[in-house]
Design a protein around this motif. Structure first.
Motif, PDB file in Angstrom:
ATOM      1  N   PRO A 127     113.400  29.037 -23.694  1.00 35.96           N
ATOM      2  CA  PRO A 127     111.972  29.067 -23.355  1.00 35.96           C
ATOM      3  C   PRO A 127     111.040  28.896 -24.550  1.00 35.96           C
ATOM      4  O   PRO A 127     109.835  29.085 -24.416  1.00 35.96           O
ATOM      5  N   PHE A 128     111.592  28.550 -25.720  1.00 33.57           N
ATOM      6  CA  PHE A 128     110.783  28.355 -26.916  1.00 33.57           C
ATOM      7  C   PHE A 128     110.890  26.897 -27.362  1.00 33.57           C
ATOM      8  O   PHE A 128     112.001  26.363 -27.497  1.00 33.57           O
ATOM      9  N   VAL A 129     109.743  26.250 -27.617  1.00 33.67           N
ATOM     10  CA  VAL A 129     109.732  24.877 -28.139  1.00 33.67           C
ATOM     11  C   VAL A 129     108.771  24.833 -29.318  1.00 33.67           C
ATOM     12  O   VAL A 129     107.550  24.945 -29.146  1.00 33.67           O
ATOM     13  N   MET A 130     109.345  24.677 -30.519  1.00 32.77           N
ATOM     14  CA  MET A 130     108.549  24.669 -31.738  1.00 32.77           C
ATOM     15  C   MET A 130     108.859  23.404 -32.533  1.00 32.77           C
ATOM     16  O   MET A 130     109.414  22.441 -31.996  1.00 32.77           O
ATOM     17  N   ASN A 131     108.541  23.410 -33.830  1.00 29.88           N
ATOM     18  CA  ASN A 131     108.768  22.233 -34.671  1.00 29.88           C
ATOM     19  C   ASN A 131     109.950  22.373 -35.611  1.00 29.88           C
ATOM     20  O   ASN A 131     110.492  21.363 -36.064  1.00 29.88           O
ATOM     21  N   THR A 132     110.351  23.600 -35.918  1.00 33.40           N
ATOM     22  CA  THR A 132     111.449  23.813 -36.863  1.00 33.40           C
ATOM     23  C   THR A 132     112.370  24.923 -36.352  1.00 33.40           C
ATOM     24  O   THR A 132     111.958  25.782 -35.557  1.00 33.40           O
ATOM     25  N   GLU A 133     113.608  24.935 -36.850  1.00 29.68           N
ATOM     26  CA  GLU A 133     114.543  25.990 -36.493  1.00 29.68           C
ATOM     27  C   GLU A 133     114.067  27.346 -37.025  1.00 29.68           C
ATOM     28  O   GLU A 133     114.292  28.379 -36.387  1.00 29.68           O
ATOM     29  N   GLU A 134     113.406  27.349 -38.162  1.00 27.88           N
ATOM     30  CA  GLU A 134     112.873  28.600 -38.692  1.00 27.88           C
ATOM     31  C   GLU A 134     111.847  29.197 -37.729  1.00 27.88           C
ATOM     32  O   GLU A 134     111.805  30.421 -37.514  1.00 27.88           O
ATOM     33  N   GLN A 135     111.011  28.341 -37.139  1.00 25.94           N
ATOM     34  CA  GLN A 135     110.027  28.829 -36.172  1.00 25.94           C
ATOM     35  C   GLN A 135     110.699  29.370 -34.911  1.00 25.94           C
ATOM     36  O   GLN A 135     110.196  30.312 -34.287  1.00 25.94           O
ATOM     37  N   ILE A 136     111.821  28.767 -34.520  1.00 28.09           N
ATOM     38  CA  ILE A 136     112.567  29.287 -33.373  1.00 28.09           C
ATOM     39  C   ILE A 136     113.109  30.676 -33.691  1.00 28.09           C
ATOM     40  O   ILE A 136     113.030  31.602 -32.864  1.00 28.09           O
ATOM     41  N   ARG A 137     113.656  30.849 -34.883  1.00 30.77           N
ATOM     42  CA  ARG A 137     114.165  32.174 -35.269  1.00 30.77           C
ATOM     43  C   ARG A 137     113.032  33.200 -35.285  1.00 30.77           C
ATOM     44  O   ARG A 137     113.226  34.359 -34.879  1.00 30.77           O
ATOM     45  N   GLN A 138     111.853  32.782 -35.736  1.00 34.12           N
ATOM     46  CA  GLN A 138     110.712  33.695 -35.745  1.00 34.12           C
ATOM     47  C   GLN A 138     110.286  34.047 -34.320  1.00 34.12           C
ATOM     48  O   GLN A 138     109.924  35.196 -34.035  1.00 34.12           O
ATOM     49  N   ALA A 139     110.326  33.051 -33.422  1.00 33.19           N
ATOM     50  CA  ALA A 139     109.984  33.306 -32.022  1.00 33.19           C
ATOM     51  C   ALA A 139     110.912  34.356 -31.417  1.00 33.19           C
ATOM     52  O   ALA A 139     110.472  35.276 -30.706  1.00 33.19           O
ATOM     53  N   LEU A 140     112.214  34.217 -31.688  1.00 35.15           N
ATOM     54  CA  LEU A 140     113.179  35.194 -31.184  1.00 35.15           C
ATOM     55  C   LEU A 140     112.899  36.582 -31.754  1.00 35.15           C
ATOM     56  O   LEU A 140     112.957  37.592 -31.036  1.00 35.15           O
ATOM     57  N   ALA A 141     112.597  36.641 -33.057  1.00 30.84           N
ATOM     58  CA  ALA A 141     112.311  37.927 -33.695  1.00 30.84           C
ATOM     59  C   ALA A 141     111.055  38.555 -33.104  1.00 30.84           C
ATOM     60  O   ALA A 141     111.012  39.765 -32.821  1.00 30.84           O
ATOM     61  N   ASP A 142     110.013  37.745 -32.897  1.00 31.64           N
ATOM     62  CA  ASP A 142     108.761  38.263 -32.336  1.00 31.64           C
ATOM     63  C   ASP A 142     108.961  38.737 -30.900  1.00 31.64           C
ATOM     64  O   ASP A 142     108.421  39.777 -30.495  1.00 31.64           O
ATOM     65  N   PHE A 143     109.745  37.983 -30.125  1.00 29.63           N
ATOM     66  CA  PHE A 143     110.026  38.397 -28.750  1.00 29.63           C
ATOM     67  C   PHE A 143     110.777  39.723 -28.738  1.00 29.63           C
ATOM     68  O   PHE A 143     110.424  40.652 -27.998  1.00 29.63           O
ATOM     69  N   ASN A 144     111.801  39.835 -29.555  1.00 28.54           N
ATOM     70  CA  ASN A 144     112.596  41.072 -29.594  1.00 28.54           C
ATOM     71  C   ASN A 144     111.783  42.263 -30.090  1.00 28.54           C
ATOM     72  O   ASN A 144     112.084  43.414 -29.752  1.00 28.54           O
ATOM     73  N   ALA A 145     110.728  41.975 -30.875  1.00 26.81           N
ATOM     74  CA  ALA A 145     109.861  43.043 -31.372  1.00 26.81           C
ATOM     75  C   ALA A 145     108.754  43.400 -30.377  1.00 26.81           C
ATOM     76  O   ALA A 145     107.916  44.255 -30.663  1.00 26.81           O
ATOM     77  N   GLY A 146     108.729  42.740 -29.236  1.00 23.58           N
ATOM     78  CA  GLY A 146     107.742  43.049 -28.205  1.00 23.58           C
ATOM     79  C   GLY A 146     106.369  42.446 -28.436  1.00 23.58           C
ATOM     80  O   GLY A 146     105.390  42.861 -27.796  1.00 23.58           O
ATOM     81  N   GLN A 147     106.288  41.432 -29.319  1.00 21.69           N
ATOM     82  CA  GLN A 147     104.977  40.889 -29.662  1.00 21.69           C
ATOM     83  C   GLN A 147     104.410  39.931 -28.606  1.00 21.69           C
ATOM     84  O   GLN A 147     103.271  39.488 -28.737  1.00 21.69           O
ATOM     85  N   PHE A 148     105.184  39.612 -27.584  1.00 24.83           N
ATOM     86  CA  PHE A 148     104.666  38.747 -26.521  1.00 24.83           C
ATOM     87  C   PHE A 148     103.917  39.553 -25.458  1.00 24.83           C
ATOM     88  O   PHE A 148     103.406  38.983 -24.499  1.00 24.83           O
ATOM     89  N   GLY A 149     103.866  40.861 -25.646  1.00 25.13           N
ATOM     90  CA  GLY A 149     103.172  41.707 -24.683  1.00 25.13           C
ATOM     91  C   GLY A 149     104.039  41.985 -23.466  1.00 25.13           C
ATOM     92  O   GLY A 149     105.237  41.738 -23.455  1.00 25.13           O
ATOM     93  N   ARG A 150     103.395  42.508 -22.425  1.00 21.68           N
ATOM     94  CA  ARG A 150     104.090  42.778 -21.185  1.00 21.68           C
ATOM     95  C   ARG A 150     103.181  42.449 -20.016  1.00 21.68           C
ATOM     96  O   ARG A 150     101.947  42.450 -20.148  1.00 21.68           O
ATOM     97  N   ILE A 151     103.757  42.173 -18.889  1.00 24.76           N
ATOM     98  CA  ILE A 151     102.979  41.847 -17.695  1.00 24.76           C
ATOM     99  C   ILE A 151     102.145  43.054 -17.295  1.00 24.76           C
ATOM    100  O   ILE A 151     102.640  44.182 -17.235  1.00 24.76           O
ATOM    101  N   GLY A 152     100.869  42.812 -17.060  1.00 24.77           N
ATOM    102  CA  GLY A 152      99.955  43.880 -16.704  1.00 24.77           C
ATOM    103  C   GLY A 152      99.265  44.510 -17.888  1.00 24.77           C
ATOM    104  O   GLY A 152      98.296  45.244 -17.733  1.00 24.77           O
ATOM    105  N   GLN A 153      99.714  44.197 -19.104  1.00 29.15           N
ATOM    106  CA  GLN A 153      99.146  44.832 -20.298  1.00 29.15           C
ATOM    107  C   GLN A 153      97.669  44.514 -20.464  1.00 29.15           C
ATOM    108  O   GLN A 153      96.859  45.398 -20.710  1.00 29.15           O
ATOM    109  N   ALA A 154      97.317  43.220 -20.306  1.00 29.21           N
ATOM    110  CA  ALA A 154      95.918  42.834 -20.508  1.00 29.21           C
ATOM    111  C   ALA A 154      95.022  43.508 -19.478  1.00 29.21           C
ATOM    112  O   ALA A 154      93.943  43.989 -19.791  1.00 29.21           O
ATOM    113  N   ARG A 155      95.479  43.601 -18.220  1.00 34.78           N
ATOM    114  CA  ARG A 155      94.686  44.262 -17.185  1.00 34.78           C
ATOM    115  C   ARG A 155      94.579  45.749 -17.472  1.00 34.78           C
ATOM    116  O   ARG A 155      93.519  46.361 -17.317  1.00 34.78           O
TER     117      ARG A 155
END
Length: 296
Positions: free
Chosen positions: A262-290
């Motif tokens: 579910p991640f499409v970036m420009n470099t493999e390093e950015q993909i690794r960062q996306a995985l790290a950010d997701f695992n750290a909960g930085q994508f938020g959660r459903i209902g959080q904004a509300r």
């Protein structure tokens, strides 16, 4: 445009979750199709679902670096995401979700549709974001059927709905990061229609229903994808029977692509960062904004 279009047969269908029985018409990893700026097209062909107390769908999952566009033809889907976006799309509606820097969302049949059942048909298209916008804040555009201009084609050949981009003097409601045309088209039996498109765009055509002849040189039928070489502006379509088409064109982004699920970036390093950010909960959660807005 090259007068000889390429016709691509529909691949075998597969399930996405337990609700969406789709044919992946193209993806960015294919060698025989270069869809830039588009990444993927899943077509859920017409299918009947019986009434059920179970709400079929896809549970909470992440995205980063692109946009998802869901066009509803039959049935109803309810969407929720961590940007605070959400709602139910029904026949004629469009859900345009910008994942950007990261989003969590889920998609299920609406409660009403689950209980009554019925026919289901939808398209989901993934649209790439340029490097400068891949980390833009996530957002959600709810586009109802009433928001979409419907144009009668010359000689009463049929109708065209302008979801994104411009057709003659009609502008689609979708806000896009790069130039894109998304035209939902219906043609009458025996009709002939000509479409002018930018010479530098990638152009593709999904035939949902019916049989058409393209540029006088090739026939395409239901659940087939038509691609064209760049370098021209005109497509002529002859409908052999009533036909429903999705015409897509977009200016190529022409940047490197690194993709992982579910991640499409420009470099493999950015993909690794996306995985790290997701695992750290930085994508938020459903209902959080509300939840946050309710306490402010």
């Amino acid at each position: 445009m090259d007068k000889t279009p390429l016709i691509h047969h529909a691949p075998a269908p597969h399930w996405v979750g337990n609700a969406f029985h789709v044919r992946s018409m193209f993806s960015y990893g294919q060698r025989n199709v270069n869809p830039d700026p588009f990444l993927l097209l899943d077509y859920a062909q017409p299918r009947h679902f019986s009434p059920s107390q179970q709400r079929r769908g896809v549970g909470e999952h992440p995205h980063r670096g692109f946009e998802t566009i869901t066009i509803a033809y039959k049935g109803e889907v309810e969407h929720r995401d961590s940007s605070g976006g959400g709602g139910i799309i029904a026949a004629g509606d469009v859900q345009w979700m910008t994942a950007g820097a990261g989003i969590m969302h889920d998609e299920f049949f609406s409660e009403a549709y689950s209980q009554k059942g019925g026919d289901f048909e939808m398209v989901q298209l993934w649209l790439n974001l340029p490097a400068r916008d891949k980390m833009t804040p996530a957002r959600y555009q709810s586009i109802t059927a009433d928001d979409i201009p419907t144009v009668t084609l010359p000689d009463e050949a049929g109708t065209l709905r302008v979801i994104a981009g411009r057709y003659k003097d009609h502008q689609g409601p979708a806000a896009t990061f790069t130039p894109v045309n998304l035209w939902d088209t219906s043609l009458a039996p025996g009709s002939r229609a000509t479409f002018e498109l930018p010479a530098n765009h990638t152009v593709m055509l999904l035939v949902r229903h019916g049989t058409v002849n393209i540029n006088g040189s090739a026939d395409a039928g239901a659940s087939q994808l038509v691609t064209f070489a760049q370098g021209g502006t005109t497509i002529t379509i002859q409908a052999k029977e009533a036909a429903a088409l999705l015409l897509m064109s977009g200016e190529p982004i022409a940047e490197p692509i690194a993709g992982y699920g579910p991640f499409v970036m420009n470099t493999e390093e950015q993909i690794r960062q996306a995985l790290a950010d997701f695992n750290a909960g930085q994508f938020g959660r459903i209902g959080q904004a509300r939840d946050r807005s309710a306490t402010e």
